[in-house]
Design a protein around this motif. Structure first.
Motif, short mmCIF file in Angstrom:
data_model
loop_
_atom_site.label_atom_id
_atom_site.label_comp_id
_atom_site.label_asym_id
_atom_site.label_seq_id
_atom_site.Cartn_x
_atom_site.Cartn_y
_atom_site.Cartn_z
N LEU A 50 0.85 -1.19 0.00
CA LEU A 50 0.00 0.00 0.00
C LEU A 50 0.89 1.24 0.00
O LEU A 50 1.28 1.75 1.05
N LYS A 51 1.21 1.73 -1.18
CA LYS A 51 2.04 2.91 -1.30
C LYS A 51 1.47 3.82 -2.37
O LYS A 51 0.63 3.42 -3.18
N SER A 52 1.93 5.05 -2.38
CA SER A 52 1.47 6.04 -3.35
C SER A 52 2.65 6.88 -3.81
O SER A 52 3.68 6.97 -3.12
N SER A 53 2.48 7.50 -4.96
CA SER A 53 3.49 8.43 -5.46
C SER A 53 2.80 9.69 -5.96
O SER A 53 1.67 9.64 -6.43
N PHE A 54 3.50 10.81 -5.83
CA PHE A 54 3.06 12.08 -6.39
C PHE A 54 4.13 12.55 -7.37
O PHE A 54 5.33 12.42 -7.12
N SER B 219 8.85 15.48 -16.36
CA SER B 219 8.66 15.28 -14.93
C SER B 219 9.50 16.29 -14.17
O SER B 219 10.73 16.29 -14.27
N LEU B 220 8.84 17.18 -13.44
CA LEU B 220 9.54 18.21 -12.69
C LEU B 220 9.94 17.74 -11.30
O LEU B 220 10.97 18.17 -10.77
N GLN B 221 9.14 16.88 -10.73
CA GLN B 221 9.45 16.37 -9.39
C GLN B 221 8.60 15.14 -9.12
O GLN B 221 7.46 15.05 -9.57
N LYS B 222 9.16 14.20 -8.38
CA LYS B 222 8.42 13.00 -8.02
C LYS B 222 8.83 12.56 -6.63
O LYS B 222 10.00 12.66 -6.25
N ILE B 223 7.86 12.08 -5.87
CA ILE B 223 8.12 11.60 -4.52
C ILE B 223 7.23 10.40 -4.25
O ILE B 223 6.09 10.35 -4.71
N VAL C 158 -1.57 18.47 4.49
CA VAL C 158 -1.43 19.67 3.67
C VAL C 158 0.04 19.83 3.33
O VAL C 158 0.89 19.92 4.22
N MET C 159 0.34 19.85 2.01
CA MET C 159 1.73 19.92 1.56
C MET C 159 1.90 21.10 0.60
O MET C 159 0.95 21.54 -0.04
N ASP C 160 3.13 21.60 0.51
CA ASP C 160 3.42 22.65 -0.46
C ASP C 160 3.84 22.02 -1.78
O ASP C 160 3.75 20.80 -1.96
N ARG C 161 4.31 22.85 -2.70
CA ARG C 161 4.65 22.37 -4.03
C ARG C 161 5.76 21.33 -4.01
O ARG C 161 5.84 20.46 -4.88
N THR C 162 6.63 21.39 -3.02
CA THR C 162 7.74 20.43 -2.92
C THR C 162 7.34 19.20 -2.12
O THR C 162 8.21 18.39 -1.79
N PHE C 163 6.05 19.08 -1.79
CA PHE C 163 5.51 17.97 -1.01
C PHE C 163 6.05 17.96 0.42
O PHE C 163 6.11 16.92 1.07
N ARG C 164 6.45 19.13 0.88
CA ARG C 164 6.84 19.28 2.28
C ARG C 164 5.57 19.38 3.13
O ARG C 164 4.67 20.15 2.83
N LEU C 165 5.51 18.58 4.18
CA LEU C 165 4.32 18.54 5.03
C LEU C 165 4.22 19.83 5.82
O LEU C 165 5.11 20.18 6.60
#
Length: 507
Positions: free
Chosen positions: A289-293, A303-307, A340-347
């Motif tokens: 059970l995992k996800s990616s953004f 692709s500009l960014q992936k996490i 809630v995360m910002d554009r860099t996926f920082r929590l």
């Protein structure tokens, strides 16, 4: 043990009361479940579209009608069809700032399209596509097409809009893909079919070359479909270039069986060019059970960014919730936590909810504070959350369908399916929500506080009375003058011995 768990679940479900929150959801209008609400003429008031399908019990003949009603629920016109109404959308195909109705009709194993004016006139109709049932050893599965989206684009570069149809089929598997028809003739200009189970789409000239593209996402139900180099055993993003013939200019595979790709878009960097936020997750038992953004630039598809997260996220929305000019990504971390995360996926912050298994939707300002809200919903319950992620309102037994305004200039209403009706709900302030939330304990605490305050007041009054009496005794006993206290009626209340001595002297 199972009964105990079930009982606890029911207690938890019913322990939430809609009166416990700052706002209540009140019904302002209710319609039959077959009704569609749309603002057709752009006046800020929705019109009512009522659909009725019928099949003759003896002959099996199928027919239908579409009633166009005003905002006041008065009939404008009824349009009859010799087929079942399969889908109704609104498009301004001739650019007159008025919506026309695009009615999709199912007759046998064929789909037709009929364009209807807002006054009920049939403008033109044409054949869209046909299909066929799926044959299995156990029997036959009926053809089950669905219109994913209709778009308008000038595909053949003749200065007129053409109809771009994004279609999918369920268990019958085909067709799935893109169809382009000229308007109003209905001539098939181009088509591109794929095996992927397309869920929804975006249409625009993403790279500003004068030719529109369609970006689609897909789900992988592992239904055995294969076409155009794609199947429904994997989830994809696919970009179609709307030329003649239609070209696939970019695609990316994200997951295997029972995986899902979700899309949202926003202009994060302010360059007037949108970026797509892609979320990939899986429901397969054999996969973790995992996800990616991932952030993908529209047009170049870089692709500009992936996490990747070791957790599963079931939904996400994008909005500038705190009005600081920057978009935030709000995602539901399975099963019951909002991030809630910002554009860099920082929590930035997280909020634990007392419920799980919900989807997220963005709702335009519904309480009049100028800020967007978030709706956490499933088929039976909805919660309205503020920008601070605190619960503003709650309703059980309702399935959230979307948001819309009932009147011009008013906050948005919630459109729900409730009690076999399509219902519009308005957010209204609940002035007594603290009382409902805390109930009898609040009353007991309030009574105790009042009792303590009254007891303290009585004690202070008695203390002051005693102090006053003691001072009077001291003054009357030691003062060298004659002192006398009189009542308002002239009677003597108190006097000292010095007064008697003065009265006995002879003058």
């Amino acid at each position: 043990m199972a009964l105990w768990i079930s009982g606890c679940s029911q207690v938890l479900q019913h322990s939430v009361d809609s009166n416990d929150f700052p706002f209540k959801l009140e019904s302002v209008a209710a319609y039959d479940p077959s009704v569609i609400l749309e603002d057709l003429n752009g006046d800020g008031h929705y019109e009512i579209l009522k659909i009725h399908n019928a099949t003759d019990a003896v002959t099996g003949t199928r027919s239908s009608f579409l009633q166009i009603r005003t905002h006041a629920d008065l009939i404008v016109e009824q349009v009859n069809f010799p087929a079942l109404i399969w889908d109704v959308r609104c498009l301004d195909w001739n650019r007159d700032n008025k919506q026309e109705l695009v009615v999709t009709l199912l007759r046998n194993d064929s789909l037709f399209v009929s364009f209807i004016a807002t006054d009920g006139r049939k403008l033109f109709s044409f054949f869209l596509v046909n299909g066929y049932p799926r044959h299995e050893p156990e029997g036959e599965l009926e053809w089950d097409p669905a219109i994913t989206d209709y778009h308008l684009a000038d595909v053949n570069q003749d200065g007129r809009n053409d109809l771009v149809t994004v279609i999918r089929t369920g268990l019958a598997r085909a067709p799935r893909g893109i169809l382009v028809h000229s308007l109003p003739e209905g001539q098939l200009l181009a088509q591109k079919l794929v095996g992927a189970m397309i869920m929804d789409s975006y249409c625009d000239d993403f790279n500003n070359d004068g030719v529109s593209e369609v970006l689609v996402r897909s789900f992988s139900p592992n239904n055995g479909a294969q076409a155009g180099g794609f199947d429904d055993q994997h989830s994809y993003l696919i970009a179609f270039k709307l030329a003649i013939p239609i070209e696939i200019v970019w695609s990316k595979q994200y997951g295997k069986t029972w995986s899902l790709v979700s899309l949202n878009s926003a202009d994060f960097d302010g360059d007037s060019r949108r970026e797509f936020i892609v979320r990939s997750s899986t429901l397969a038992a054999q996969d973790p059970l995992k996800s990616s953004f991932e952030i993908i630039e529209a047009g170049t598809w870089r692709s500009l960014q992936k996490i990747e997260f070791p957790d599963q996220f079931r939904g996400h929305v994008i909005a500038d919730f705190d009005r600081d000019g920057k978009f935030e990504i709000v995602a539901l971390r399975h099963p019951d936590e909002i991030w809630v995360m910002d554009r860099t996926f920082r929590l930035l912050k997280r909020h634990q909810l007392a419920f799980g298994e919900f989807s997220l939707a963005l709702l335009s300002d519904s309480d009049g504070d100028g800020l967007n809200e978030i709706v956490a919903h499933n088929d039976k319950t909805l919660y309205v959350l503020g920008p601070d992620l605190e619960i503003r309102a709650f309703m059980s037994g309702a399935k959230y369908l979307g948001g819309m305004r009932k009147e011009v200039g008013e906050p948005s209403c919630l459109l729900v399916a409730f009690d076999d009706k399509i219902t519009l709900l308005r957010m209204t302030k609940n002035e007594f929500h603290l009382w409902y939330r805390y109930g009898r304990p609040a009353l007991a605490i309030t009574a105790l506080v009042l009792a303590v305050m009254m007891t303290g007041a009585v004690i202070r009054m008695r203390g002051r009375s005693r102090l006053t009496g003691a001072l009077q005794d001291f003054v009357f006993a030691n003062d060298s003058r004659g002192l006398l206290f009189l009542r308002p009626d002239g009677r003597i209340l108190r006097c000292n011995h010095r007064l008697f001595s003065c009265m006995q002297q002879k003058f």
